[in-house]
Enzyme design. Sequence first.
Site, PDB file in Angstrom:
ATOM      1  N   SER A  87       1.295   3.448  -3.372  1.00 33.48           N
ATOM      2  CA  SER A  87       0.769   4.449  -4.305  1.00 33.48           C
ATOM      3  C   SER A  87      -0.607   4.944  -3.891  1.00 33.48           C
ATOM      4  CB  SER A  87       0.667   3.851  -5.708  1.00 33.48           C
ATOM      5  OG  SER A  87       1.909   3.363  -6.108  1.00 33.48           O
ATOM      6  N   GLY A 101       0.825  -1.212   0.000  1.00 31.23           N
ATOM      7  CA  GLY A 101       0.000   0.000   0.000  1.00 31.23           C
ATOM      8  C   GLY A 101       0.852   1.252   0.000  1.00 31.23           C
ATOM      9  N   GLU A 127      12.928  -4.336  -4.227  1.00 33.68           N
ATOM     10  CA  GLU A 127      11.910  -4.591  -5.246  1.00 33.68           C
ATOM     11  C   GLU A 127      12.559  -4.700  -6.610  1.00 33.68           C
ATOM     12  OE1 GLU A 127       8.997  -1.443  -5.625  1.00 33.68           O
ATOM     13  OE2 GLU A 127       7.803  -2.537  -7.097  1.00 33.68           O
ATOM     14  N   GLU A 143      10.932   6.443 -17.005  1.00 36.30           N
ATOM     15  CA  GLU A 143      11.374   7.848 -17.024  1.00 36.30           C
ATOM     16  C   GLU A 143      12.060   8.176 -15.699  1.00 36.30           C
ATOM     17  OE1 GLU A 143       8.198   6.912 -18.004  1.00 36.30           O
ATOM     18  OE2 GLU A 143       8.813   7.033 -20.104  1.00 36.30           O
TER      19      GLU A 143
HETATM   20  C1  FAD Z   1      -0.295  -2.977 -12.951  1.00 36.01           C
HETATM   21  C2  FAD Z   1       0.231  -2.098 -11.843  1.00 36.01           C
HETATM   22  C3  FAD Z   1       0.449  -2.639 -10.589  1.00 36.01           C
HETATM   23  C4  FAD Z   1       0.880  -1.831  -9.531  1.00 36.01           C
HETATM   24  N1  FAD Z   1       1.003  -2.386  -8.277  1.00 36.01           N
HETATM   25  C5  FAD Z   1       1.247  -1.574  -7.209  1.00 36.01           C
HETATM   26  C6  FAD Z   1       1.197  -2.070  -5.861  1.00 36.01           C
HETATM   27  O1  FAD Z   1       0.940  -3.259  -5.622  1.00 36.01           O
HETATM   28  N2  FAD Z   1       1.393  -1.219  -4.845  1.00 36.01           N
HETATM   29  C7  FAD Z   1       1.676   0.101  -5.046  1.00 36.01           C
HETATM   30  O2  FAD Z   1       1.869   0.814  -4.079  1.00 36.01           O
HETATM   31  N3  FAD Z   1       1.737   0.616  -6.312  1.00 36.01           N
HETATM   32  C8  FAD Z   1       1.526  -0.187  -7.392  1.00 36.01           C
HETATM   33  N4  FAD Z   1       1.545   0.334  -8.687  1.00 36.01           N
HETATM   34  C9  FAD Z   1       1.698   1.781  -8.853  1.00 36.01           C
HETATM   35  C10 FAD Z   1       2.951   2.199  -9.578  1.00 36.01           C
HETATM   36  O3  FAD Z   1       4.042   2.149  -8.750  1.00 36.01           O
HETATM   37  C11 FAD Z   1       2.679   3.606 -10.167  1.00 36.01           C
HETATM   38  O4  FAD Z   1       1.796   3.419 -11.241  1.00 36.01           O
HETATM   39  C12 FAD Z   1       3.924   4.282 -10.630  1.00 36.01           C
HETATM   40  O5  FAD Z   1       4.663   4.709  -9.539  1.00 36.01           O
HETATM   41  C13 FAD Z   1       3.623   5.494 -11.534  1.00 36.01           C
HETATM   42  O6  FAD Z   1       2.730   6.362 -10.908  1.00 36.01           O
HETATM   43  P1  FAD Z   1       1.427   6.891 -11.669  1.00 36.01           P
HETATM   44  O7  FAD Z   1       0.737   5.724 -12.243  1.00 36.01           O
HETATM   45  O8  FAD Z   1       0.684   7.738 -10.732  1.00 36.01           O
HETATM   46  O9  FAD Z   1       1.971   7.751 -12.867  1.00 36.01           O
HETATM   47  P2  FAD Z   1       2.579   9.296 -12.814  1.00 36.01           P
HETATM   48  O10 FAD Z   1       3.500   9.333 -11.700  1.00 36.01           O
HETATM   49  O11 FAD Z   1       1.390  10.175 -12.795  1.00 36.01           O
HETATM   50  O12 FAD Z   1       3.320   9.319 -14.142  1.00 36.01           O
HETATM   51  C14 FAD Z   1       2.739   9.628 -15.413  1.00 36.01           C
HETATM   52  C15 FAD Z   1       3.855   9.755 -16.416  1.00 36.01           C
HETATM   53  O13 FAD Z   1       4.709  10.827 -16.060  1.00 36.01           O
HETATM   54  C16 FAD Z   1       6.054  10.381 -15.974  1.00 36.01           C
HETATM   55  N5  FAD Z   1       6.754  11.151 -14.956  1.00 36.01           N
HETATM   56  C17 FAD Z   1       6.367  11.386 -13.682  1.00 36.01           C
HETATM   57  N6  FAD Z   1       7.279  12.132 -13.063  1.00 36.01           N
HETATM   58  C18 FAD Z   1       8.254  12.375 -13.938  1.00 36.01           C
HETATM   59  C19 FAD Z   1       9.488  13.111 -13.888  1.00 36.01           C
HETATM   60  N7  FAD Z   1       9.877  13.708 -12.775  1.00 36.01           N
HETATM   61  N8  FAD Z   1      10.243  13.150 -14.996  1.00 36.01           N
HETATM   62  C20 FAD Z   1       9.860  12.534 -16.128  1.00 36.01           C
HETATM   63  N9  FAD Z   1       8.721  11.840 -16.236  1.00 36.01           N
HETATM   64  C21 FAD Z   1       7.929  11.764 -15.157  1.00 36.01           C
HETATM   65  C22 FAD Z   1       5.939   8.923 -15.634  1.00 36.01           C
HETATM   66  O14 FAD Z   1       7.102   8.217 -15.985  1.00 36.01           O
HETATM   67  C23 FAD Z   1       4.748   8.524 -16.486  1.00 36.01           C
HETATM   68  O15 FAD Z   1       5.157   8.322 -17.783  1.00 36.01           O
HETATM   69  C24 FAD Z   1       1.139  -0.468  -9.757  1.00 36.01           C
HETATM   70  C25 FAD Z   1       0.948   0.071 -11.041  1.00 36.01           C
HETATM   71  C26 FAD Z   1       0.492  -0.726 -12.073  1.00 36.01           C
HETATM   72  C27 FAD Z   1       0.282  -0.117 -13.422  1.00 36.01           C
END
Ligand code: FAD
Lengths: 374, 399
Positions: free
Chosen positions: B129, B127, B244, B386
């Site tokens: 994100s 838990g 991880e 990224e």
């Molecule tokens: C299938 C799946 C399973 C997951 N399982 C878990 C889980 O079990 N537990 C958990 O806690 N989380 C989990 N996650 C969450 C995962 O860690 C996040 O999706 C990830 O950290 C990206 O965050 P976001 O989706 O909010 O995208 P954002 O952070 O909103 O990113 C959107 C885009 O912007 C880019 N970006 C963001 N910041 C920057 C920057 N500073 N410079 C350049 N580019 C940038 C990103 O690379 C991406 O392309 C899971 C995600 C998925 C898709």
Amino acid sequence: MDFDLTDEQRLLAESVNRFVSDRYGDFEKRKACRAEPAGYSAANWRAMAEMGLLGLPLSEEQGGFNGGPVETMLVMEAIGRGLVVEPFLATVVLGLGLLRRTETDPDLLARVAAGELTLAFAHQERQARHDLHDVATAARRNGGAWLLDGAKGVVLNGDSAGMLLVSARISGSRRDREGIGLFLLDPAGQGVTRRGYATQDGLRAAEVVLESARANLLAENALPLIELVADEAIAALCAEAVGAMDALRQMTVDYLKTRQQFGRPIGDFQVLQHRAADMLVASEQARSMTMYAAMMVQETDAAARSTALSAAKALVSRLADGLGKEAVQLHGGIGMTEEYRAGHYFKRLAMLGVLFGDVDHHLRRVVAAGGLPE
Amino acid sequence: MDLRYTPEEIAFRDELRRFFRTEIPAEIRRKVSEGRKLAREDYITCQRILHAKGLSAPNWPVEWGGQDWSPVQRYIFTEEIQACAVPQPLSFNINMVGPVIATFGSEAQKKRFLPPTATLDIWWAQGFSEPGAGSDLASLKTSARREGDHFIVNGQKTWTTLGQYADWIFCLVRTDPAAKKQQGISFLLIDLKTPGITIRPIITIDGGHEVNEVFFDEVKVPAENLVGELNKGWDYAKFLLSNERIGIARIGLTKERLARVKRLAQETPAGEGTVWDDPDFRRRLAWSEIELKALEITQMRVVAAQRTKAADKPDPSSSILKIKGSELQQQATQLLVEVAGPYALPRPDRDEEGLNLPSVGPEWADAAAPLFFNFRKVSIYGGSNEIQRNIIAKAFLGL
Ligand SMILES: Cc1cc2nc3c(=O)[nH]c(=O)nc-3n(C[C@H](O)[C@H](O)[C@H](O)COP(=O)(O)OP(=O)(O)OC[C@H]3O[C@@H](n4cnc5c(N)ncnc54)[C@H](O)[C@@H]3O)c2cc1C
């Protein structure tokens, strides 16, 4: 040189775009369309008939719009923009493309234009993969009738089509270019088994098994016609891809402007700005190639036409695949969800690549031709 | 320099291989190989078989069931378990929360949690994100306020992988709203049966139910479930995330997948022959194999370096492995879609595991596109690609 649309074409584009934003602007509506028995909305189909879209390529004497490749392009682009699920490609581009050039019964064409009859083209066979001339389904004459035996696969909207256009071999062996006939078949008749299913990109298709299924002959040596209509379908798919790419790019850019991370919109990060800029480059390249496809599909030299359409399909498929993946990536997790629009565009753009020949197939054809036609 | 394994290492590998291939149910290995969903029971079955052989938590301290292996042996284990298409011990348990509890937890927490964590009697979810905290994890908002000997938790987590199967969740929560971003965060263990917790599925584009939203409404968590010190959670999270990324390259898995692509290409008719006769296709597959070989050697270099370096030192290699490893995993899934050709399109109705169906095309083909769709995730999670490039640029290139 003239890239301008005529007044009529502009009106057509406007009305189709309005139709798509009315009927598909809210993504929930698309779900409702897909949930109907045929996998698309009967009401939308009627509306498309009323707009004259279902008779688009028919001549005025046939009660149609007299539309050519540019008109098809405009409609398909709007379809791509909305991820429209109604079977315009199957019925109008493929179905009427074949039927209007072979069928003499005007009533049949009129029923299609009126939205009363849908069509599907049952051509693909499993062993053939992307080769249009690879046809094993056999046709034999039995008294005055023709009987077909074989199996056709991934027939777009074949599950609900009122009539099937079927290719079958009258003579020669499996991969001969000669001897492929085109038939019209009533799928409700004896000896036809259909298994309908959803496709990965939210549309419908069917497997069709024919066992002594009775059919009417439309054309005897039909491969050149099939190749022409397949090229028209490729031009249409390119336009659909362009519409979908445009919409998806727009959606992605909007998201970059609104999604906040690290205390600012992620669109502030230059690396993402460049990626979005590359998406624009890709969709504009695809748009240009789609215009080339619309022009070259009218080329009378069949070899030149085919090579040009292969070039268009190869490039547009590659760009569509790349842009779709980028859009999901730039959305982060939200791009992976069924609930959000972007992922559906990605899936459609990815799956366009396997329809009517993949990138390798088409690139090989361009290479074999020694490059693009003059 | 010698890139080969020693005879002892080869014997070690062969024994693991034999064990995986004979002791793990073939049906489960088939599902992994085809990229189909596993049932909760499948994970548990495998983890218990591994546990009985002392293999469920080899990276843990020996006193809690770990193995006193060299880095090379650990690497061989990860490679081999993936290459044999065996489900790995649940990462949330074994690579994430287990090591955190073993390193920072109290004796009571170790006794209570580590044994059932190793056997999967407790299934953990991660838990971290939140809707507003993805890449920018430290902006998380879920709060825990102290009331007597409890914390009261409010907020929302999201993307919680396999949360629908989980018994417990380890969370990053904000315990000091006044402190700067990273400083007010704590690491809390929460029983998912506690009143006030709601779990909602998120369906992904492949149609699967793999992730969830988890809502906390005035959830009462005993203070003894705090791991380590109050407001030190970010340090533990960093420690956890570095674990991880171990094995995130999944080289063994990609190797297995590419071998399968090759096999299926040889069976799939195309024109006069099969897909395998297409030189363009073979060229692309060859590129993937070549890049994978380079990555394998990169990974071995990292492993070899671990013998001499302090294990907790940050390293650009984990970012390299993540970026390249995820790209190759994605390529392998796309190559399979290409083999399937038009038969990548059908999406027959299916159950959770994707098995309840007469396939439309070849038996394996209907799973190809969903897996390709699903694997877009690997360049998003675990620190997006990224973010990995930012890490390389900032922390190692000094840009
Ligand atoms: C299938 C799946 C399973 C997951 N399982 C878990 C889980 O079990 N537990 C958990 O806690 N989380 C989990 N996650 C969450 C995962 O860690 C996040 O999706 C990830 O950290 C990206 O965050 P976001 O989706 O909010 O995208 P954002 O952070 O909103 O990113 C959107 C885009 O912007 C880019 N970006 C963001 N910041 C920057 C920057 N500073 N410079 C350049 N580019 C940038 C990103 O690379 C991406 O392309 C899971 C995600 C998925 C898709």
